[in-house]
Every structure is written in C-alpha cells, then in structure tokens.
Design an enzyme around this catalytic site. Structure first.
Site, mmCIF file in Angstrom:
data_model
loop_
_atom_site.group_PDB
_atom_site.id
_atom_site.type_symbol
_atom_site.label_atom_id
_atom_site.label_comp_id
_atom_site.label_asym_id
_atom_site.label_seq_id
_atom_site.Cartn_x
_atom_site.Cartn_y
_atom_site.Cartn_z
ATOM 1 N N ASP A 124 0.845 -1.191 0.000
ATOM 2 C CA ASP A 124 0.000 0.000 0.000
ATOM 3 C C ASP A 124 0.883 1.244 0.000
ATOM 4 O O ASP A 124 1.840 1.336 0.764
ATOM 5 C CB ASP A 124 -0.921 -0.003 1.219
ATOM 6 N N HIS A 131 -2.973 14.220 0.907
ATOM 7 C CA HIS A 131 -3.174 13.302 2.035
ATOM 8 C C HIS A 131 -1.924 13.245 2.919
ATOM 9 O O HIS A 131 -2.016 13.340 4.150
ATOM 10 C CB HIS A 131 -3.508 11.900 1.522
ATOM 11 N N ARG A 140 2.301 14.757 13.206
ATOM 12 C CA ARG A 140 3.575 15.351 13.651
ATOM 13 C C ARG A 140 3.456 16.867 13.547
ATOM 14 O O ARG A 140 4.101 17.508 12.707
ATOM 15 C CB ARG A 140 4.731 14.861 12.767
ATOM 16 N N GLU A 197 -9.172 4.546 -1.854
ATOM 17 C CA GLU A 197 -8.011 4.272 -2.711
ATOM 18 C C GLU A 197 -8.444 3.568 -3.998
ATOM 19 O O GLU A 197 -9.549 3.025 -4.086
ATOM 20 C CB GLU A 197 -6.996 3.367 -1.997
ATOM 21 N N ASP A 229 -9.054 0.884 2.309
ATOM 22 C CA ASP A 229 -7.985 0.419 3.204
ATOM 23 C C ASP A 229 -8.351 0.849 4.637
ATOM 24 O O ASP A 229 -7.812 1.812 5.167
ATOM 25 C CB ASP A 229 -6.654 1.033 2.749
ATOM 26 N N GLN A 236 -2.662 2.727 14.884
ATOM 27 C CA GLN A 236 -1.632 3.176 13.939
ATOM 28 C C GLN A 236 -0.669 4.172 14.595
ATOM 29 O O GLN A 236 0.549 4.069 14.458
ATOM 30 C CB GLN A 236 -2.307 3.813 12.718
ATOM 31 N N TYR A 240 3.254 2.833 14.476
ATOM 32 C CA TYR A 240 3.778 2.983 13.111
ATOM 33 C C TYR A 240 5.251 3.383 12.990
ATOM 34 O O TYR A 240 5.849 3.188 11.927
ATOM 35 C CB TYR A 240 2.905 3.943 12.308
ATOM 36 N N LYS A 249 -3.934 -1.797 9.969
ATOM 37 C CA LYS A 249 -4.466 -1.925 8.615
ATOM 38 C C LYS A 249 -4.631 -3.372 8.162
ATOM 39 O O LYS A 249 -5.152 -3.611 7.088
ATOM 40 C CB LYS A 249 -3.556 -1.186 7.635
HETATM 41 MN MN MN Z 1 -3.816 3.125 2.719
#
Ligand code: MN
Length: 420
Positions: A124, A131, A140, A197, A229, A236, A240, A249
């Site tokens: 992915d 985005h 962040r 997506e 997705d 996450q 991550y 995911k």
């Molecule tokens: Mn995705």
C-alpha cells in the site's frame, strides 16, 4: 438505454460496452466462473467458450473456471484485448443474441460475486501529496509535514494480502494497543477510519533480480478496483514508527468485485502533476500517466437505515491529483529487484484533494475529531461507529463511454470479545 448492444444498458450505468470489467461469481448450478459485467447483466465466459462463441485458440478449459482471474491475467496484454474485442462484437451482433442469451447471460442480482483474484503480495502506497501533507500535520504537528524522502520515491509499506476481502464483507472492529496514561492498553479501536483508494493488479509478472521502469510498467498492469484500506488510527499512531503500520491496517482491506482493465481506462488518461525535484530515471514517466477518475464515499449509519434515510455522500475527489502514478508505484516495487507475480496487488494510497470535502479519510474530514461530521439523522461522527456502512464509487466518462467500478461497500460490526 444504450443502442450499442442488445443487452439493456441503463443510462448512467458503470458497465457500458466501453468497460467490460472482469469478475468471478458463484453461478448457481455450475460453480465459480469468470464473468463480464454489461449493464445489469453478466456474461458467463466459460458458457460462451463452450458454445463456440469465443473463437480464440489460446483459451482453455481452465481460463475461466479456476475460481480466480489469475489465469486470464497472466496472458499477453494483446490477448486480453482480443478477448475484449470478441466480447464487444458479440454484444453488438443482434444475430448472436438468441444463441448466447439463454446459456450465458445472468442477472447480476442472482450472482454472488467473490474475491476476483488470488492475491500474491500486497503493497500500500502513500502517494497523494494532499493526504500525506494532512496526515503529517495531524500526526507530527511541529515538524515538516512531508518527510525528506516523500518527493523522491513513492513511500509504501507491505500489507497483508490474506485479509483483502471482497465488497460486502463485514469489518470487525479491531483490537490493538493504544496509549492509556502511563502504559498502553489492549482495547477495541476507538478511531476506526476508511481510506479511499484505487487498487491495481499485476498481470504479467517479472523475474527476480530484474526491474521494470515506470515507462515499461503499463505492460505489467492488468486492471484496477476500488479499495477501502480500513485503518485504526489510534492503533496506527502508537505502532507505526519506525517500520510503518501493521495491525492498524491488517484486519481488513475491501475491494470492489469488478476488475476494470487498464485498456478500458485508456480514455481516462491525463497528465499527472509535475514532479519537483525531478525523479530518478527508473521512476520517470511517459505522460499521460494519471487517470481522471471521480471517486466518492457515502456513509450510512444504522440509525439512518432504520429511518429510511439514504446514505450521505461525504467525499468527492479525483484520482487525477495523485503525485505518484500507478506506473511509478509498480516500478518502485521492482526497483530493488523484487519479482512481480500475476495477481500481485498494490493500493494507490488514500486519494485526497485540496478542499475539505475532497479528502479520502475520516481523520482528514474531521481533523482527528476536532470538526465532527453532521449527518442527516442528526448524528455526529469523528470516526466510524459500529453499524456504519461505507460505500465507495468511482467512474470516468459519461453516457455510452462511462467506465465505472461499481461499488465497494462494508459495514463495521462490533469488536469480538477477548478472553484476556
Ligand atoms: Mn492506505
């Protein structure tokens, strides 16, 4: 109704004669078959082959009966074009109707569409500049939203192919570790999201140790589907860094059942956004390499369905704004020498545009819950609740040249109870 074919194709249908997408269906009494959508009908290709209506010497008994599109996806692109051209002629030929209709035409409402492809590897991407910028700002807030690598390669992570599911499959709210005071707690996600997506399938593979450039990539692309997705943002956010998302995911990724061929999308080709700084040679693309596909997302809550309210459209955007294209993504997958196999799958990354209602996820729509969505039922949503049903649509062109994907839909069901 279109006059181009003897099948009734209602005005506004995604499945015009210009489209002819492939899927796999359970056909009552005969089993799993490769089928092609036309209007509200579907053609059983094995029935056509047996009836002698598809005179192509490379077709075998296995091409349409293996239970997946993989055997068909692995043939030469020229042969897929031949097949689509035969189908077009057949659907235009009034004299073929009496022979074909009784044996090979099914109402789509009577077919159970199943996973169309046996997926090998699944990657992915993260290729929408809007985005990636939005997520960078949200996750962040005191740093540059785009990390230094972002404009040099299509950033990606490896996903879980075994949990790619077909439209209509319920999505169980996942559990995971999320920060709670001093220590993380293993709880059901409270920040469940969708990601809008487009997913692409590899047709012809490539050998281990070799690479495919962005310019050669179209020869290896079979077709595309809509991809949701699903993402658990709280899981996450904790997991991550530094290796990318995993459990946030891997619980489900939903795809639409009809695979629209790259050939059918030819009319949608547009130049993709210019890239600055210039990209490395293997990622340089031939324009037009973008696709002008309109994409929408609708949300229906359990209460809305109970009250007979129609689903609320909450997103409309265009795939044409993607910074990295499908060809560049495929090239990137092979850039280290990885092989491609027929049936490999990759997601474009969340498709977001520049405006507040053209973003492809809840975390962006509501800015992580700061601006909840108001729904026609009076309900508010920051993230998805149990019973919420998400439906995505995508199409290009209009009238007889409309090429659409149909829908990918999924309903969130409550988390399983855990016994610890
Ligand atoms: Mn995705």
């Amino acid at each position: 109704v279109s006059a181009l074919t003897w099948v009734d194709v209602p005005t506004g249908s995604d499945f015009t004669l210009a489209n002819l997408p492939f899927g796999v269906a359970d056909v009552v009494g005969v089993g799993r078959r490769v089928v092609v959508a036309i209007g509200e009908q579907a053609l059983d290709l094995e029935a056509l082959r047996v009836a002698g209506a598809l005179p192509l010497e490379w077709l075998t008994e296995k091409t349409f009966t293996s239970g997946s599109l993989n055997p068909l996806m692995g043939v030469e692109r020229r042969q897929v074009r031949e097949l689509r051209s035969e189908l077009t002629q057949l659907l235009q030929d009034n004299s073929a109707r009496a022979r074909v209709e009784p044996v090979a035409v099914h109402d789509q409402r009577n077919l159970a569409m199943v996973m169309p492809v046996a997926i090998g590897d699944y990657v992915d991407f993260y290729s929408s500049e809007h985005h990636a910028t939005n997520l960078g700002r949200i996750l962040r807030p005191n740093a540059e939203p785009l990390l230094p690598n972002w404009k040099h390669l299509p950033v990606s992570y490896h996903g879980r192919s075994g949990t790619v599911v077909v439209s209509g499959t319920d999505v169980v709210r996942p559990h995971g570790l999320v920060p709670r005071g001093d220590a993380p707690a293993y709880v059901a996600s409270e920040a469940l999201d969708f990601e809008l997506e487009v997913g692409a399938f590899v047709g012809i593979g490539s050998p281990l140790g070799s690479t495919v450039s962005a310019q050669a990539a179209p020869d290896h692309l079979f077709g595309a589907v809509l991809l949701n997705d699903w993402s658990a943002r709280d899981i996450q956010a904790f997991e991550y860094q530094p290796l990318g998302p995993h459990l946030a995911k891997s619980f489900a990724s939903s795809i639409s059942p009809w695979v629209v061929t790259i050939d059918a999308l030819h009319s949608a080709r547009v130049p993709a956004p210019e890239q600055h700084p210039p990209v490395a040679r293997h990622l340089q693309r031939h324009e037009p390499s973008g696709f002008d596909i309109t994409l929408t997302v609708s949300l229906s809550t359990a209460l809305m369905r109970e009250r007979g309210l129609v689903a609320a459209q909450i997103v409309e955007t265009s795939f044409s704004s993607m910074y990295w294209t499908l060809s560049q993504q495929l090239a990137h997958i092979t850039a280290g020498g990885a092989s491609l196999r027929t049936g490999d799958f990759f997601g474009s990354g969340t498709v977001s545009g520049p405006t507040p209602s053209s973003v492809g996820s809840m975390i962006e729509l509501t800015w992580r819950g700061d601006r909840p969505l108001r729904l026609p039922s009076g309900e508010e949503r920051s993230f998805l609740e149990d019973g919420d049903e998400i439906t995505m649509r995508g199409w290009t062109g209009e009238g007889d040249t409309r090429v659409g994907f149909g829908t990918v839909t999924g309903t969130v069901v409550p988390a399983q109870s855990t016994d610890f």
